[in-house]
Scaffold this motif. Structure first.
Motif, PDB file in Angstrom:
ATOM      1  N   LEU A 184       0.836  -1.197   0.000  1.00  0.00           N
ATOM      2  CA  LEU A 184       0.000   0.000   0.000  1.00  0.00           C
ATOM      3  C   LEU A 184       0.879   1.258   0.000  1.00  0.00           C
ATOM      4  CD1 LEU A 184      -3.104   0.602   0.299  1.00  0.00           C
ATOM      5  CD2 LEU A 184      -2.658   0.926   2.729  1.00  0.00           C
ATOM      6  N   ASN A 185       0.498   2.204  -0.844  1.00  0.00           N
ATOM      7  CA  ASN A 185       1.238   3.480  -0.906  1.00  0.00           C
ATOM      8  C   ASN A 185       0.284   4.637  -0.707  1.00  0.00           C
ATOM      9  OD1 ASN A 185       3.995   2.642  -1.669  1.00  0.00           O
ATOM     10  ND2 ASN A 185       2.913   1.760  -3.420  1.00  0.00           N
ATOM     11  N   LYS A 186       0.742   5.624   0.054  1.00  0.00           N
ATOM     12  CA  LYS A 186      -0.051   6.852   0.183  1.00  0.00           C
ATOM     13  C   LYS A 186       0.859   8.035   0.466  1.00  0.00           C
ATOM     14  CE  LYS A 186      -3.548   9.494   0.221  1.00  0.00           C
ATOM     15  NZ  LYS A 186      -4.372   9.669  -0.998  1.00  0.00           N
ATOM     16  N   THR A 187       0.761   9.036  -0.390  1.00  0.00           N
ATOM     17  CA  THR A 187       1.496  10.288  -0.176  1.00  0.00           C
ATOM     18  C   THR A 187       0.489  11.423  -0.247  1.00  0.00           C
ATOM     19  OG1 THR A 187       3.466   9.367  -1.207  1.00  0.00           O
ATOM     20  CG2 THR A 187       3.370  11.762  -1.068  1.00  0.00           C
ATOM     21  N   PHE A 188       0.483  12.283   0.748  1.00  0.00           N
ATOM     22  CA  PHE A 188      -0.383  13.464   0.700  1.00  0.00           C
ATOM     23  C   PHE A 188       0.366  14.597  -0.010  1.00  0.00           C
ATOM     24  CE2 PHE A 188      -2.303  11.452   4.584  1.00  0.00           C
ATOM     25  CZ  PHE A 188      -3.559  11.235   4.029  1.00  0.00           C
ATOM     26  N   TYR A 189      -0.327  15.379  -0.771  1.00  0.00           N
ATOM     27  CA  TYR A 189       0.206  16.540  -1.526  1.00  0.00           C
ATOM     28  C   TYR A 189       1.465  16.185  -2.330  1.00  0.00           C
ATOM     29  CZ  TYR A 189      -2.676  18.549   2.174  1.00  0.00           C
ATOM     30  OH  TYR A 189      -3.685  18.808   3.054  1.00  0.00           O
TER      31      TYR A 189
ATOM     32  N   GLU B 141       4.695  20.518   0.431  1.00  0.00           N
ATOM     33  CA  GLU B 141       4.047  19.896   1.608  1.00  0.00           C
ATOM     34  C   GLU B 141       3.999  18.370   1.504  1.00  0.00           C
ATOM     35  OE1 GLU B 141       2.109  22.529  -0.009  1.00  0.00           O
ATOM     36  OE2 GLU B 141       3.295  23.831   1.291  1.00  0.00           O
ATOM     37  N   GLU B 142       4.619  17.826   0.461  1.00  0.00           N
ATOM     38  CA  GLU B 142       4.532  16.367   0.244  1.00  0.00           C
ATOM     39  C   GLU B 142       4.825  15.576   1.523  1.00  0.00           C
ATOM     40  OE1 GLU B 142       6.081  14.514  -3.415  1.00  0.00           O
ATOM     41  OE2 GLU B 142       7.270  13.233  -2.092  1.00  0.00           O
ATOM     42  N   GLN B 143       3.983  14.588   1.795  1.00  0.00           N
ATOM     43  CA  GLN B 143       4.166  13.770   2.997  1.00  0.00           C
ATOM     44  C   GLN B 143       3.910  12.309   2.642  1.00  0.00           C
ATOM     45  OE1 GLN B 143       1.606  15.063   6.200  1.00  0.00           O
ATOM     46  NE2 GLN B 143       2.886  14.089   7.742  1.00  0.00           N
ATOM     47  N   LYS B 144       4.971  11.540   2.632  1.00  0.00           N
ATOM     48  CA  LYS B 144       4.818  10.106   2.322  1.00  0.00           C
ATOM     49  C   LYS B 144       4.401   9.392   3.600  1.00  0.00           C
ATOM     50  CE  LYS B 144       7.650   8.165  -0.825  1.00  0.00           C
ATOM     51  NZ  LYS B 144       7.451   7.449  -1.910  1.00  0.00           N
ATOM     52  N   ILE B 145       3.236   8.799   3.603  1.00  0.00           N
ATOM     53  CA  ILE B 145       2.755   8.126   4.819  1.00  0.00           C
ATOM     54  C   ILE B 145       3.030   6.632   4.750  1.00  0.00           C
ATOM     55  CG2 ILE B 145       0.755   7.752   6.342  1.00  0.00           C
ATOM     56  CD1 ILE B 145       1.465  10.693   6.103  1.00  0.00           C
TER      57      ILE B 145
ATOM     58  N   THR C  84      -4.889   7.228   8.934  1.00  0.00           N
ATOM     59  CA  THR C  84      -4.782   7.168   7.468  1.00  0.00           C
ATOM     60  C   THR C  84      -4.969   5.730   7.003  1.00  0.00           C
ATOM     61  OG1 THR C  84      -3.285   9.057   7.490  1.00  0.00           O
ATOM     62  CG2 THR C  84      -3.272   7.698   5.503  1.00  0.00           C
ATOM     63  N   LEU C  85      -4.390   4.791   7.741  1.00  0.00           N
ATOM     64  CA  LEU C  85      -4.547   3.374   7.403  1.00  0.00           C
ATOM     65  C   LEU C  85      -6.030   2.989   7.441  1.00  0.00           C
ATOM     66  CD1 LEU C  85      -3.265   0.584   6.865  1.00  0.00           C
ATOM     67  CD2 LEU C  85      -3.126   0.265   9.341  1.00  0.00           C
TER      68      LEU C  85
ATOM     69  N   GLU D  17      -8.372   7.642  -1.022  1.00  0.00           N
ATOM     70  CA  GLU D  17      -7.860   6.689  -2.021  1.00  0.00           C
ATOM     71  C   GLU D  17      -6.388   6.443  -1.828  1.00  0.00           C
ATOM     72  OE1 GLU D  17      -8.465   7.311  -6.251  1.00  0.00           O
ATOM     73  OE2 GLU D  17     -10.504   8.005  -5.780  1.00  0.00           O
ATOM     74  N   SER D  18      -5.961   5.220  -2.109  1.00  0.00           N
ATOM     75  CA  SER D  18      -4.525   4.935  -2.023  1.00  0.00           C
ATOM     76  C   SER D  18      -3.867   5.314  -3.345  1.00  0.00           C
ATOM     77  CB  SER D  18      -4.297   3.456  -1.735  1.00  0.00           C
ATOM     78  OG  SER D  18      -4.474   2.713  -2.923  1.00  0.00           O
ATOM     79  N   ASP D  19      -2.540   5.316  -3.350  1.00  0.00           N
ATOM     80  CA  ASP D  19      -1.804   5.570  -4.597  1.00  0.00           C
ATOM     81  C   ASP D  19      -1.359   4.253  -5.216  1.00  0.00           C
ATOM     82  OD1 ASP D  19      -1.979   8.260  -3.909  1.00  0.00           O
ATOM     83  OD2 ASP D  19      -0.074   8.218  -2.833  1.00  0.00           O
ATOM     84  N   GLY D  20      -1.833   3.150  -4.681  1.00  0.00           N
ATOM     85  CA  GLY D  20      -1.456   1.842  -5.235  1.00  0.00           C
ATOM     86  C   GLY D  20      -1.364   0.805  -4.148  1.00  0.00           C
TER      87      GLY D  20
END
Ligand SMILES: Nc1ncnc2c1ncn2[C@@H]1O[C@H](COP(=O)(O)OP(=O)(O)OP(=O)(O)O)[C@@H](O)[C@H]1O
Length: 257
Positions: A7-12, A17-21, A47-48, A57-60
């Motif tokens: 699972l991938n998720k990055t905000f902005y 402000e990019e934040q890889k969660i 977030t999970l 939505e996830s990024d993948g």
């Protein structure tokens, strides 16, 4: 039961402000077990849950529930299989509707309905009996608007509503955090009674380390979107867990079993 893979998720993304969660995050949850997710503020716990319930939505990556990939399902569709109770007392209930209307709505989860035909007399006994099981006297307040209930009563109602149609997965996001210690314990006891009775697979977020040990079988600690501890709750003490909350230890900890 629940399988999360890569699972991938990055905000902005692509902004200052990019934040890889989450970066290729994977987790498997077994059936009928209550698992607690612990971790410091901002490590990605909610977030999970939001990725699992589909509110973001996830990024993948893939999320599989009972062998079915739910990634493509909307939040509304996922709500048929996934119950959620959060810390915010206004979430999960309609504050301006009364208890009977809220419970009737919970019974209609996943169905199309009009407000006019919401409350059905044939469901009344069932609803009253379910409320009686909570033992908070809510069955005598059927026409009380939910906004007038106490925090504990509201969280109990929210719990009942999210489990009345047995979900495959129950997500509890700090659902007792806003309650005083005594009420918090009461609601936790009711939660565990209910999930044991109905055998509901549960993922719970809490900052209460005692509750994590007492009420769940498995404890997973996240730090910066990574699992740093994955342990049977019987194999750890509250003191040890408290130590792991220390940043320096979390940084170097990798006890994934
Ligand atoms: N919808 C969103 N849009 C942008 N950023 C978000 C969003 N949701 C969460 N974040 C950010 O992602 C990070 C992780 O947040 P998250 O709520 O998952 O943390 P948490 O582990 O649940 O923290 P806490 O224990 O404080 O509730 C935070 O920096 C938060 O600001």
């Amino acid at each position: 039961m629940l399988k999360i893979e890569n699972l991938n998720k990055t905000f902005y993304p692509g902004t200052p402000e990019e934040q890889k969660i989450f970066n290729n995050f994977s987790l498997e949850i077994e059936k009928n077990v209550c698992t607690t997710i612990l971790g410091p503020n901002g490590c990605g716990k909610s977030t999970l849950f939001n990725l699992i319930s589909g509110s973001i939505e996830s990024d993948g990556g893939t999320i599989t529930l009972k062998e079915k990939n739910i990634e493509k399902l909307s939040e509304e569709k996922r709500a048929i299989y996934i119950g959620k109770v959060s810390q915010d007392p206004s979430m999960g209930v309609s504050p301006s509707l009364n208890i009977l209307e809220n419970m009737s709505m919970a019974l209609k989860k996943g169905e199309k309905f009009t407000f006019k035909k919401l409350v059905k007399n044939e469901n009344l006994n069932f609803i009253v009996n379910k409320l009686k099981e909570l033992d908070l006297g809510l069955e005598d307040k059927l026409t009380t608007q939910v906004k007038f209930l106490s925090g504990g009563q509201r969280q109990s109602l929210s719990l009942l509503m999210s489990t009345i149609k047995r979900p495959d997965l129950l997500l509890l996001d700090e659902h007792t955090a806003a309650l005083d210690p005594k009420t918090s314990k009461l609601i936790m006891d009711k939660t565990v009674d209910l999930i044991n009775k109905e055998k509901i697979t549960t993922l719970m977020i809490t900052h209460n380390l005692r509750h994590a040990i007492e009420y769940s079988k498995r404890i997973i600690m996240l730090n910066k979107g990574e699992i740093v501890l994955d342990i049977n709750s019987k194999e750890i003490t509250e003191e040890e867990l408290t130590k792991f909350y220390n940043d320096n230890i979390l940084e170097s900890l990798k006890l994934v079993s």
